[in-house]
Write an enzyme that holds these catalytic residues in place. Structure first.
Site, PDB file in Angstrom:
ATOM      1  N   CYS A 106       0.718  -1.243  -0.013  1.00  0.00           N
ATOM      2  CA  CYS A 106       0.097   0.077  -0.227  1.00  0.00           C
ATOM      3  C   CYS A 106       0.799   1.384  -0.047  1.00  0.00           C
ATOM      4  CB  CYS A 106      -1.060  -0.078   1.022  1.00  0.00           C
ATOM      5  SG  CYS A 106      -0.124  -0.269   2.938  1.00  0.00           S
ATOM      6  N   CYS A 163      30.606  30.379  12.025  1.00  0.00           N
ATOM      7  CA  CYS A 163      31.480  29.875  12.849  1.00  0.00           C
ATOM      8  C   CYS A 163      31.190  30.726  14.249  1.00  0.00           C
ATOM      9  CB  CYS A 163      32.881  30.128  12.435  1.00  0.00           C
ATOM     10  SG  CYS A 163      33.884  29.474  13.639  1.00  0.00           S
ATOM     11  N   CYS A 172      35.292  32.382  15.173  1.00  0.00           N
ATOM     12  CA  CYS A 172      35.890  33.495  14.141  1.00  0.00           C
ATOM     13  C   CYS A 172      34.734  34.526  13.555  1.00  0.00           C
ATOM     14  CB  CYS A 172      36.685  32.917  13.388  1.00  0.00           C
ATOM     15  SG  CYS A 172      36.112  31.853  11.892  1.00  0.00           S
ATOM     16  N   CYS A 210      35.458  24.571  10.001  1.00  0.00           N
ATOM     17  CA  CYS A 210      35.744  26.122   9.711  1.00  0.00           C
ATOM     18  C   CYS A 210      36.978  26.227   8.740  1.00  0.00           C
ATOM     19  CB  CYS A 210      35.555  26.950  10.863  1.00  0.00           C
ATOM     20  SG  CYS A 210      36.130  28.671  10.393  1.00  0.00           S
ATOM     21  N   CYS A 219      39.211  28.753  10.971  1.00  0.00           N
ATOM     22  CA  CYS A 219      39.777  28.137  12.217  1.00  0.00           C
ATOM     23  C   CYS A 219      40.667  26.949  11.981  1.00  0.00           C
ATOM     24  CB  CYS A 219      38.712  27.944  13.332  1.00  0.00           C
ATOM     25  SG  CYS A 219      37.866  29.463  13.495  1.00  0.00           S
ATOM     26  N   HIS A 256      -1.443   1.552   7.606  1.00  0.00           N
ATOM     27  CA  HIS A 256      -1.806   1.391   5.865  1.00  0.00           C
ATOM     28  C   HIS A 256      -1.723   2.720   5.295  1.00  0.00           C
ATOM     29  CE1 HIS A 256      -4.474   0.097   2.857  1.00  0.00           C
ATOM     30  NE2 HIS A 256      -5.225   0.726   2.800  1.00  0.00           N
TER      31      HIS A 256
END
Length: 962
Positions: free
Chosen positions: A311, A461, A464, A798, A801, A880
């Site tokens: 179904c 981030c 930073c 990042c 970083c 169902h």
């Protein structure tokens, strides 16, 4: 299967852990045999041997001993040992390779009368092979041609061949080996397909759950009983299949399989028999049906037969079928020129061709319903997860179909490599246009034209403040629903008063609460102090788990039977009590077995006894008091000379308070002494206990109803027996007792009906707490576009970083497609909890304005009308699927429930069952598919009939779920 063998054959727990651990990583190999084990027994074994490093408490202790393998919890019928439906791997059962099973069987044995649950590994997939254990076998209905009313059910593996079925049918219907036979698929009362390739597997033949197979023995004169019928069935020489006694000129109905018919058939489906050739698609190349459609059948109003839990597929297909741009593309045969058979990510065009044939059948106006067997077979070849007959997710199938059609119809023959670029401060419009053009350089199909839009993803981030903006295509929107904070639990409270029946309560608790929250909620309704409650999970007449107050409610699933016992922590005089689990067992005579030879029954007990009175006599009396509601005491003339006479309490190795705890390295040693009686020994328990023992000595007592055994926590293995000399028993909170009844005493004195009786609290009959008002679709969209912080296990790298960060992330909608598919994320689950959110989401049937959610302010208006809905009724993993869809030719809504199609009205469509929504964009100007391929949002769409007039004689429809 015999019960457990002796412990001398069982190695120490460390060896067991090492040997089984090495085997559990066995790779699945086609044809290999694997065994199912009830996950509860297996978890108990893991605790016993310390299999998991985080669960090493009391490793090897006798109270954790799992006893013989017990799979009774997996059976819906213990006699036939038929598996329950919808069992889930790891949650309900674990799979172990044959070598691991044999070791466990040798070490622990199996419960008497249970046969091992062995299954084969089958291989799925055409190009990428995927092995899986076939947990549920395929049930086929078998009959003999001369007696079609005598139908027998048999189960087969999909790896079995047609020859295997024929051999079994010969045996069942007593057909001699020298007599020739033919096998036929029987689809309807008059439609048959010959199964001529005996080396084909059941999977290759496309047989499905409940398929009827007929075996036809040859006549003695060499003719076949069905031969005369076949000669009458068709006059078309190129076709062995007919669904009517009159010939059809439609090339669509011409297929390679050999089918015959017994007479007129008005609603039979050619989809049953489409042949699949390994070297090509196996489907006709065009749709030039010369047979006129029936004037009584509206094109598109064609139901889909349920092939066995399909179904979910039928619901998804009905939604796609009523997506006008896609359906017109296939009906006009535009797909033929765009099939990409060389795409390594595609399926050689076979999914596209299978889908095209099905759509043409559904829109031919000739059939009220068809059986999409060949389409399902094709899907299963490329997506093994959909190849079986278990319930699946309509949205997951929908995603596969759209992706499969896209790759099969991708106009790009050779995809260029493109380096992804970050925004780096450039305007969003520039970056978005670049992203979309790059996407179209690699992906160009009718699916992209119709269903693809563009997300904007912004990451920031936290350290930073680097901002990363990317634009990514999407095919559907998966929208979260606001999570409910509560859950409803139904539990049984067992009061301390032995004359009170257990009471069933319905309580509301925090979704992520603790056991203590359940006790507090129950305390408010019952008046019983929460600190006097012990929450247990009762399974198979024993305590599967006794919960601690700080454990999470997420450990309790809706399937669990939760019983909360009122216990006494202190006695009337203020002294400390010990609470002991007690199981009912009917003792069987099995002198040669190392296992208990007993069968658990009834509802387990928690019995509280003052520690300073913990003698066998006081324990017996406490248990008798606890079960007094449903036992009859023996008559006065049924006396024993002494309450402690030999055999009354099968005592052997006494347990004394103050003794050093004995190491039970070998349960068998204790078992060998169960029938012995130890002497009274030195009285070192003080005058009170000596006096107590003297007090009962010589008094006439009632016949004892049961005897005691110290057992493992499963109640399946005896560990020790109890002292019979009136001294204090050396038991602790980890001890588990069984009270053993012989069959005659149980039948005479134990009231089975009353022992299982319970009452219902008012909370069970009162209306449940009114749920939160319906959620608007816009709330789900707002939740989707809300900024969130990434989890610690899903960080973002990042580039500034140079490390992973838990950045903030925000999704926005940049451009939207012609057909907007909205997936409401109703299902949520974790390791312990699986749930479906049944919140009503109010979504507009007309004029859904998405413009305010699109961040491209220069974009055209985005206004949509609903065209289809995939519904799911029931819980996660079961239930169902149906669909609502709007017929593009007459503008009316219809309800599709497998093969049934009925008229519907707009006010029926918005329900808590709505799962996937299909919206079609309104366009200011009529444009054809020639405009496809431009930037999403800048082109028009195919203008279709959009009659929104009254529905007319709408029919109320009562769904009958399968």
């Amino acid at each position: 299967m015999a019960e457990g063998r002796g412990s001398r054959e069982r190695p120490d727990v460390e060896t067991q852990k090492t040997e089984l651990g090495a085997l559990m990583g066995t790779t699945l190999q086609r044809g290999a045999q694997w065994y199912l084990i009830d996950s509860r027994w297996f978890k108990q074994w893991k605790k016993y041997v310390g299999f998991d490093s985080w669960d090493m408490y009391n490793v090897g202790e006798h109270n954790l001993f799992p006893g013989p393998i017990d799979n009774s919890g997996l059976f819906s019928d213990p006699e036939s040992q038929t598996l329950k439906e919808h069992l889930i791997d790891e949650l309900d059962y674990v799979l172990v390779p044959a070598e691991a099973w044999n070791k466990l069987l040798n070490w622990y044995g199996c419960v008497e009368g249970q046969q091992p649950i062995v299954r084969k590994v089958v291989e799925h997939g055409l190009f990428v092979k995927h092995c899986k254990v076939e947990v549920y076998l395929l049930e086929l209905k078998l009959c003999e041609n001369s007696d079609p009313t005598n139908v027998l059910s048999c189960h087969f593996s999909k790896a079995d061949t047609i020859a295997t079925i024929e051999k079994e049918m010969r045996k069942l219907f007593n057909i001699p080996a020298e007599r020739e036979t033919r096998l036929w698929n029987k689809y309807m009362s008059n439609t048959y397909e010959q199964l001529s390739k005996l080396d084909n597997t059941i999977q290759d033949a496309g047989l499905y759950q409940g398929q009827v197979l007929v075996i036809e023995p040859q006549n003695e004169d060499g003719t076949w009983p069905r031969q005369s019928l076949q000669s009458k069935s068709s006059t078309a020489p190129s076709r062995n299949f007919t669904t009517s006694s009159k010939p059809s000129a439609s090339p669509y109905c011409s297929v390679s399989a050999s089918l015959i018919a017994n007479g007129d058939s008005t609603n039979s489906s050619g989809m049953h028999s489409s042949g699949v050739s390994r070297g090509g698609s196996g489907f006709s190349a065009s749709y030039n049906c010369q047979e006129p459609p029936s004037p009584h059948i509206q094109p598109g109003l064609c139901g889909l037969g349920n092939l066995g839990n399909t179904c979910f597929m039928n619901s998804a297909l009905q939604c796609l079928s009523n997506t006008a741009p896609l359906t017109e593309y296939f009906l006009k045969d535009e797909y033929e020129a765009e099939i990409n058979r060389d795409n390594p990510l595609g399926m050689k065009g076979e999914i596209a061709e299978a889908y095209a044939e099905l759509i043409k059948q559904m829109w031919s106006g000739r059939d009220t319903h068809v059986a999409p067997r060949m389409f399902k077979t094709q899907v299963g070849r490329f997506a093994p997860q959909f190849s079986g007959y278990q319930q699946q997710d309509s949205q997951e199938l929908l995603a596969f179909i759209l992706d499969g059609l896209h790759e099969d119809l991708n106009r790009v023959k050779k995809k260029p490599y493109l380096e992804p670029k970050d925004a780096n401060g450039r305007p969003d419009a520039v970056v978005a246009k670049e992203a979309w053009e790059n996407h179209r350089l690699r992906n160009d199909s009718v699916i992209v034209d119709t269903f693809h839009g563009l997300f904007k993803s912004t990451l920031v981030c936290p350290e930073c403040a680097k901002v990363s903006v990317t634009f990514d295509p999407f095919c559907y929107l998966t929208l979260p629903l606001p999570l409910k904070k509560d859950r409803i639990m139904e539990v049984f409270l067992v009061p301390a008063d032995p004359q009170c029946r257990p009471i069933q309560y319905r309580v509301t608790v925090p979704l992520m609460g603790a056991i203590s929250d359940l006790c507090e909620a129950l305390s408010k309704l019952s008046g019983i102090a929460a600190e006097n409650m012990v929450v247990t999970d009762v399974y198979n007449h024993r305590f599967h788990k006794i919960f601690q107050m700080d454990e999470g409610l997420s450990h309790i699933t809706p399937r669990d039977d939760i019983f909360v016992y009122e216990v006494c922590n202190t006695s009337m005089d203020g002294s400390e009590c010990i609470t002991l689990p007690v199981y009912f067992r009917e003792k069987k005579s099995r002198p040669s077995s190392a296992s208990s030879g007993a069968v658990l029954y009834g509802q387990p007990l928690l019995v509280s006894v003052p520690k300073h009175k913990l003698t066998l006599e006081s324990l017996y009396q406490a248990v008798c008091d606890r079960i007094s509601r449903y036992i009859k005491q023996p008559l006065p003339d049924e006396f024993l000379s002494s309450p402690l006479e030999p055999g009354a309490c099968n005592g052997s190795r006494s347990s004394y308070e103050g003794d050093e705890e004995e190491e039970m390295d070998h349960q068998e040693e204790g078992k060998e002494q169960l029938s012995e009686v130890e002497g009274s020994g030195e009285d070192d328990q003080g005058d009170d206990h000596s006096e107590s023992a003297q007090k009962v000595k010589g008094q006439p007592r009632h016949k004892r109803l049961f005897t005691f055994s110290l057992v493992n926590s499963c109640g399946t293995a005896d560990i020790n027996s109890l002292a019979t000399d009136g001294k204090l028993l050396k038991l602790n909170s980890r001890s588990t007792l069984a009270i053993d009844w012989d069959s005659e005493t149980r039948s005479l004195y134990f009231d089975e009906q009353e022992s299982e009786a319970c009452e219902k609290h008012l909370s069970m009959s009162q209306p449940q707490k009114k749920k939160k008002a319906a959620v608007a679709l816009r709330e789900c969209i707002e939740l989707f576009t809300t900024m969130e912080t990434l989890g610690e296990h899903d960080p973002w790298y990042c580039p500034t970083c140079k490390k992973h960060q838990q950045a903030t992330k925000k999704f926005d909608l940049w451009s939207l497609p012609k057909i907007l598919v909205v997936h409401l994320k109703r299902f949520s689950y974790n390791r312990y909890w699986r749930d479906k959110l049944d919140t009503v989401v109010e979504f507009p049937v007309r004029a859904l304005n998405m413009s305010e959610f699109v961040c491209d302010r220069s974009a055209r208006p985005y206004v949509y009308d609903l065209i289809a809905v995939s519904n799911h009724y029931g819980a996660m993993g079961v239930g169902h699927y149906t669909a609502y869809a709007k017929n593009r030719l007459n503008g009316k809504w219809y309800y599709f429930d497998d093969s049934s199609v009925s008229l519907a009205s707009e006010d029926q469509i918005v329900t808590k069952a709505a799962y996937v929504l299909f919206y079609q964009r309104r366009d200011d100007e009529c444009s054809s598919t020639s405009s496809l391929g431009s930037f999403p949002g800048s082109d028009g769409g195919v203008k279709l009939s959009s009659s929104h007039q009254g529905m007319g004689d709408e029919e109320a429809y009562n769904m009958d779920t399968n």
